[in-house]
Scaffold this motif. Structure first.
Motif, PDB file in Angstrom:
ATOM      1  N   GLN A 199     -20.804  16.086 -58.107  1.00 19.66           N
ATOM      2  CA  GLN A 199     -21.462  14.575 -57.593  1.00 19.66           C
ATOM      3  C   GLN A 199     -21.779  15.520 -56.225  1.00 19.66           C
ATOM      4  O   GLN A 199     -21.478  15.645 -55.447  1.00 19.66           O
ATOM      5  N   THR A 200     -22.569  14.864 -55.213  1.00 20.23           N
ATOM      6  CA  THR A 200     -23.497  14.764 -54.437  1.00 20.23           C
ATOM      7  C   THR A 200     -22.622  14.571 -52.979  1.00 20.23           C
ATOM      8  O   THR A 200     -22.510  13.953 -52.916  1.00 20.23           O
ATOM      9  N   CYS A 201     -22.418  15.482 -52.003  1.00 23.41           N
ATOM     10  CA  CYS A 201     -21.676  15.474 -51.003  1.00 23.41           C
ATOM     11  C   CYS A 201     -21.535  15.444 -50.013  1.00 23.41           C
ATOM     12  O   CYS A 201     -22.982  17.165 -50.075  1.00 23.41           O
ATOM     13  N   VAL A 202     -21.530  15.233 -48.864  1.00 22.80           N
ATOM     14  CA  VAL A 202     -22.073  16.508 -47.172  1.00 22.80           C
ATOM     15  C   VAL A 202     -21.373  16.742 -47.193  1.00 22.80           C
ATOM     16  O   VAL A 202     -19.751  16.127 -47.038  1.00 22.80           O
ATOM     17  N   VAL A 203     -20.840  18.249 -46.476  1.00 20.85           N
ATOM     18  CA  VAL A 203     -20.074  19.011 -46.289  1.00 20.85           C
ATOM     19  C   VAL A 203     -20.529  19.446 -44.935  1.00 20.85           C
ATOM     20  O   VAL A 203     -21.391  19.267 -44.166  1.00 20.85           O
ATOM     21  N   VAL A 204     -19.155  18.908 -43.611  1.00 21.37           N
ATOM     22  CA  VAL A 204     -19.534  18.205 -42.327  1.00 21.37           C
ATOM     23  C   VAL A 204     -18.721  19.875 -41.988  1.00 21.37           C
ATOM     24  O   VAL A 204     -17.236  19.954 -42.331  1.00 21.37           O
ATOM     25  N   GLU A 258     -23.415  14.686 -40.151  1.00 20.20           N
ATOM     26  CA  GLU A 258     -24.209  15.821 -40.416  1.00 20.20           C
ATOM     27  C   GLU A 258     -23.504  16.364 -40.607  1.00 20.20           C
ATOM     28  O   GLU A 258     -22.686  16.614 -40.759  1.00 20.20           O
ATOM     29  N   GLY A 259     -24.569  17.452 -42.247  1.00 24.19           N
ATOM     30  CA  GLY A 259     -24.063  18.748 -42.499  1.00 24.19           C
ATOM     31  C   GLY A 259     -24.484  18.664 -43.651  1.00 24.19           C
ATOM     32  O   GLY A 259     -25.738  18.506 -43.867  1.00 24.19           O
ATOM     33  N   ARG A 260     -24.122  20.077 -44.203  1.00 27.49           N
ATOM     34  CA  ARG A 260     -24.948  20.203 -46.255  1.00 27.49           C
ATOM     35  C   ARG A 260     -24.899  19.515 -47.564  1.00 27.49           C
ATOM     36  O   ARG A 260     -23.724  19.260 -47.597  1.00 27.49           O
ATOM     37  N   ARG A 262     -20.639  25.390 -53.256  1.00 25.55           N
ATOM     38  CA  ARG A 262     -22.162  25.745 -53.700  1.00 25.55           C
ATOM     39  C   ARG A 262     -22.622  24.698 -53.541  1.00 25.55           C
ATOM     40  O   ARG A 262     -23.507  23.698 -53.721  1.00 25.55           O
ATOM     41  N   PHE A 263     -23.598  25.365 -52.049  1.00 29.76           N
ATOM     42  CA  PHE A 263     -25.065  24.045 -51.271  1.00 29.76           C
ATOM     43  C   PHE A 263     -25.767  24.050 -52.561  1.00 29.76           C
ATOM     44  O   PHE A 263     -26.414  25.386 -52.975  1.00 29.76           O
ATOM     45  N   VAL A 264     -26.310  23.001 -52.835  1.00 27.51           N
ATOM     46  CA  VAL A 264     -28.043  22.709 -53.226  1.00 27.51           C
ATOM     47  C   VAL A 264     -28.888  23.745 -52.010  1.00 27.51           C
ATOM     48  O   VAL A 264     -30.048  23.953 -52.710  1.00 27.51           O
TER      49      VAL A 264
END
Length: 220
Positions: free
Chosen positions: A191-196, A182-184, A164-166
């Motif tokens: 929790q806020t995370c970055v998905v590569v 870098e990612g989305r 579920r991307f912001v």
């Protein structure tokens, strides 16, 4: 033996992906740092290995003088009713920086070929009408190595289609152990995370929690 990581990994003061050496970027034989040298004749091939044989195949690649990287992530495994946290290769994959001829040798002719095959690019068809072996760009390898080399226990595989991307914005981490990744942005376990996302792998990697003020938007 520790997982083989003899690709290059970024030093905190360096930028780029051509002549630096990450922590734990070692030869499995000597323990010495090995610098990654780009070559127009080579690509990062993705090799699938049988369970339990990834390190063996990686050692063979290094013995032949080539570069390889095992992306290790923490997994939960149950033994005798107890949960154990163990490091396992991502999807039992090995990333080898080799020529097409060298890749063919490792998959079809080497002593460990019985444990090794290509990971195929299921999103493309070649001139023969089949899926070609997947190769990964240097940029994608940089992101993969940055994300996995620190061995953070919160780094895990994630189904890209279930995330579920912001937003669709591409962001970069500006501070902390994941700096440069870098990612989305996605919400993982609230929790806020970055998905590569490594194109062609059909899966992604999520970082640990990243404070929003450690993120900057990347212009596409």
């Amino acid at each position: 033996m520790n997982a083989l990581n003899n690709a290059s990994i970024l030093e905190p003061t360096c930028k780029g992906f051509t002549s630096f050496s990450f922590p734990e970027a070692k030869s499995s034989q000597t323990g010495a740092s090995v610098n990654y040298a780009p070559s127009p004749d080579k690509n990062w091939y993705v090799l699938r290995t049988l369970y339990g044989h990834a390190q063996q195949v990686a050692d063979m690649v290094v013995d032949k003088g080539d570069y390889a990287y095992l992306a290790m992530i923490w997994k939960d495994e149950w033994r005798e009713g107890k949960r154990h946290r163990v490091l396992r290769p991502l999807m039992n994959l090995l990333f080898a920086y080799v020529t097409k001829q060298q890749a063919e040798y490792y998959v079809k002719e080497s002593a460990e070929s019985r444990f090794t095959t290509y990971y195929y690019d299921h999103f493309h068809i070649d001139a023969t009408g089949f899926n070609p072996p997947l190769t990964v760009s240097s940029k994608s390898m940089e992101l993969l190595i940055r994300t996995t080399a620190i061995r953070d226990p919160h780094v895990m595989e994630v189904d890209m289609q279930k995330c579920r991307f912001v937003s669709d914005d591409l962001v970069r981490v500006t501070y902390g152990p994941f700096e440069g990744v870098e990612g989305r942005v996605a919400r993982i376990h609230r929790q806020t995370c970055v998905v590569v996302y490594i194109e062609g792998l059909q899966t992604g990697l999520t970082t640990a929690y990243i404070p929003p003020y450690y993120l900057e938007k990347v212009n596409k």
